[in-house]
Design an enzyme around this catalytic site. Structure first.
Site, mmCIF file in Angstrom:
data_model
loop_
_atom_site.group_PDB
_atom_site.id
_atom_site.type_symbol
_atom_site.label_atom_id
_atom_site.label_comp_id
_atom_site.label_asym_id
_atom_site.label_seq_id
_atom_site.Cartn_x
_atom_site.Cartn_y
_atom_site.Cartn_z
ATOM 1 N N GLU A 14 29.251 16.782 12.667
ATOM 2 C CA GLU A 14 28.665 16.951 11.369
ATOM 3 C C GLU A 14 29.324 17.496 10.103
ATOM 4 O O GLU A 14 28.963 17.509 9.278
ATOM 5 C CB GLU A 14 27.304 18.031 11.559
ATOM 6 C CG GLU A 14 26.405 17.411 12.742
ATOM 7 C CD GLU A 14 26.657 17.787 14.255
ATOM 8 O OE1 GLU A 14 27.935 18.269 14.390
ATOM 9 O OE2 GLU A 14 25.898 17.899 14.895
ATOM 10 N N ALA A 39 36.120 18.202 21.648
ATOM 11 C CA ALA A 39 35.846 18.641 20.211
ATOM 12 C C ALA A 39 37.012 18.187 19.085
ATOM 13 O O ALA A 39 37.984 18.242 19.654
ATOM 14 C CB ALA A 39 35.528 20.083 19.772
ATOM 15 N N GLY A 40 36.479 17.596 18.180
ATOM 16 C CA GLY A 40 37.604 17.240 17.049
ATOM 17 C C GLY A 40 37.230 17.892 15.843
ATOM 18 O O GLY A 40 36.111 17.361 15.224
ATOM 19 N N THR A 42 37.774 18.564 11.770
ATOM 20 C CA THR A 42 38.619 18.282 10.629
ATOM 21 C C THR A 42 38.634 19.078 9.731
ATOM 22 O O THR A 42 37.492 19.524 9.260
ATOM 23 C CB THR A 42 38.477 16.777 10.203
ATOM 24 O OG1 THR A 42 38.217 15.993 11.150
ATOM 25 C CG2 THR A 42 39.537 16.393 9.252
ATOM 26 N N GLN A 223 30.360 20.352 19.140
ATOM 27 C CA GLN A 223 29.341 19.494 19.372
ATOM 28 C C GLN A 223 28.120 19.793 18.679
ATOM 29 O O GLN A 223 28.235 20.081 17.580
ATOM 30 C CB GLN A 223 29.037 19.297 20.940
ATOM 31 C CG GLN A 223 30.215 18.898 22.050
ATOM 32 C CD GLN A 223 31.126 19.916 22.367
ATOM 33 O OE1 GLN A 223 31.011 20.938 22.666
ATOM 34 N NE2 GLN A 223 32.533 19.539 22.345
ATOM 35 N N THR A 299 38.679 12.747 18.196
ATOM 36 C CA THR A 299 39.098 12.963 19.467
ATOM 37 C C THR A 299 39.562 11.852 20.072
ATOM 38 O O THR A 299 40.783 11.744 20.661
ATOM 39 C CB THR A 299 38.121 13.809 20.254
ATOM 40 O OG1 THR A 299 37.910 15.021 19.576
ATOM 41 C CG2 THR A 299 38.791 14.249 21.640
ATOM 42 N N SER A 412 28.188 19.770 0.949
ATOM 43 C CA SER A 412 29.440 19.023 0.900
ATOM 44 C C SER A 412 29.288 17.863 0.395
ATOM 45 O O SER A 412 28.704 16.843 0.871
ATOM 46 C CB SER A 412 29.971 19.178 2.574
ATOM 47 O OG SER A 412 31.229 18.515 2.688
ATOM 48 N N GLY A 414 32.660 15.940 -0.178
ATOM 49 C CA GLY A 414 33.803 15.215 0.038
ATOM 50 C C GLY A 414 34.364 16.051 1.387
ATOM 51 O O GLY A 414 34.151 17.163 1.644
#
Ligand code: GDP
Ligand code: IMO
Ligand code: MG
Length: 428
Positions: A14, A39-40, A42, A223, A299, A412, A414
């Site tokens: 998300e 998890a990934g 960013t 997650q 991921t 948010s 961007g």
């Protein structure tokens, strides 16, 4: 002083990493309470992208980052991540990063079992990330896990040899998989022990002392609510509790310490892996969201499935997490659409359902009931004040607040840290 939990409300991805990085500025400690390198997360700061899988997303704000006991840690991945961050000039030392003594360790047999099961035609494919997450949590529940405390113990080798024997029997006899080389495993993990020993701590004590002396803590979830092992779309879920209540169990603090809970909501919905998804789009709009939102897994690189925002899911998340506010991400991605749909309920046979169904057979048959609102054409990514957003964008936000009965604290527009409209800072 206040302590904040941040969780995902949908099926992950998300934009938790971005929001944790942003709000970490106001906290002293960032602790992740569950999950592993499935998890990934960013973060984008001054145009530079950082992806973290294990290290909490407060690391760029130079806050004390803690890997909670609720996490499962692949030490090889943690080492890689430390190297990756160091190369990007992010300092990692025991002053910056602590690991709970009670966090469980992902072993090579966990990864082998995860891969073997996903490749096995006899069992249901979950579409896992293949990182050994499920098998590691299974061993935790079966009391056959190796935690950092066991890794540091004198009899580590004896313990791991006993467990590995059973795993090798299962892997070779049931899956026809090559056996894990236990000598190699022992040597590799002894090297990890030497490397990580200075980072291991009793984090419950560290966090408690910090709170007592006036520090603010941000509890970072991974997650999303609908991937929760109890409350998600079981069995198409991950193997940990992703909801806010686990911020306590996964770090060793009590519920009275939590002051607010922010749920991260993507302005539309995505999902990676298998499982039902009532508002999924299979048309040009779905492709538009996938492309414009760059919806590829951080991921595994898999394409994310895309669909409209789903209020039934969000209301489920509000209740399950006691959300005090929402952070709405990727609102910029919706720009350019003539109209936007909001799923406000489900039709199941001849009934209307307003509560997220538990039975996957029912959920799989549910058709979304939509409210359609007008879209906007403008690029909103440069906007920093809510009043400057197009009227239709503001109406979309107001509708989500009204339907979820929860205020939007942050918007948010961007991926960058500064591409944000902060309406209500939960730390102040
Ligand atoms: P997480 O797992 O919840 O931390 O989310 P991911 O990092 O897996 O996926 C979110 C993706 O969306 C990342 O590529 C982010 O850089 C990006 N992102 C986050 N917020 C925004 C936003 O408001 N707009 C756009 N366009 N991208 C965003
Ligand atoms: P973040 O924190 C999206 C999904 C997998 C699969 C299911 C089970 O980046 O939001 P697992 O490897 O956990 O046993 O896989 O859960 N999944 C995620 N989907 N974002 C994530 O994390 C995920 N972590 C696991 O795709 O469907
Ligand atoms: Mg992600």
């Amino acid at each position: 002083m206040s302590n904040l939990v941040i969780v995902g409300t949908q099926w992950g991805d998300e934009g938790k990493g971005k929001i944790v990085d942003l709000l970490a500025e106001y906290s002293d400690i960032v602790v992740r309470f569950q999950g592993g390198n499935n998890a990934g997360h960013t973060m984008v700061v001054n145009g530079e992208q950082f992806i973290s899988h294990l290290v909490p997303s407060g690391i760029l704000q130079k806050k004390l980052c803690i890997i909670g006991n609720g996490m499962v840690v692949d030490p090889a991945v943690l080492l890689e991540e430390i190297d990756y961050l160091t190369k990007k000039n992010v300092k990692i030392s025991p002053e910056q990063l602590l690991i709970s003594q009670k966090a469980h360790i992902i072993m090579p047999y966990h990864k082998a079992i995860d891969a073997a099961r996903e490749g096995c035609t006899k069992s249901k494919k979950i579409g896992t990330t293949g990182r050994g997450i499920g098998p590691c949590y299974e061993d935790k529940a079966a009391r056959r896990g190796i935690r950092f405390t066991e890794l540091l113990d004198e009899d580590f080798e004896k313990t791991v040899r006993n467990i590995a024997e059973e795993k090798n029997f299962y892997l070779s006899s049931f899956h026809g998989h090559e056996k894990i080389d236990v000598d190699l495993l022992v040597n590799e993990y002894k090297a990890f022990r030497d490397r990580f020993a200075p980072y291991v701590a009793d984090i419950s004590v560290v966090i408690d002392n910090a709170i007592k002396t006036g520090n603010q803590v941000l509890f970072e979830g991974a997650q999303g609510t609908h991937l929760d092992i109890d409350h998600g779309t079981y069995p198409f879920v991950t193997s940990s509790n992703t909801v806010s209540g686990n911020a306590c169990c996964g770090t060793g603090i009590g519920p009275k310490r939590i002051d607010s809970v922010i749920g991260i909501v993507k302005a539309y919905t995505t999902r990676v892996g298998e499982g039902p998804f009532p508002t999924e789009l299979f048309d040009d709009t779905g492709e538009f969201l996938q492309k414009k939102g760059a919806e590829f897994g951080a991921t595994t690189g898999r394409k994310r499935r895309c669909g409209w925002i789903d209020i039934v899911m969000l209301k489920n998340a509000v209740r399950l997490n006691s959300l005090t506010g929402l952070a709405l991400t990727k609102l910029d991605v919706l720009g350019g659409l003539d109209e936007i749909r909001i799923c406000t309920g489900y039709k199941y046979r001849d009934q209307q359902i307003n509560d997220f169904p538990v039975s996957l057979n029912i959920l799989g048959e549910c058709e979304p009931l939509f409210e359609t609102v007008p879209g906007w054409k403008e690029d909103i990514s440069g906007i920093r004040n809510i009043g400057d957003l197009p009227e239709n964008t503001r109406k979309y936000l107001q509708r989500i607040e009204a339907l979820t009965e929860t205020p939007i604290d942050l918007i948010s527009v961007g991926p960058g840290r500064n591409e944000t409209i902060l309406l209500n800072n939960p730390f102040s």
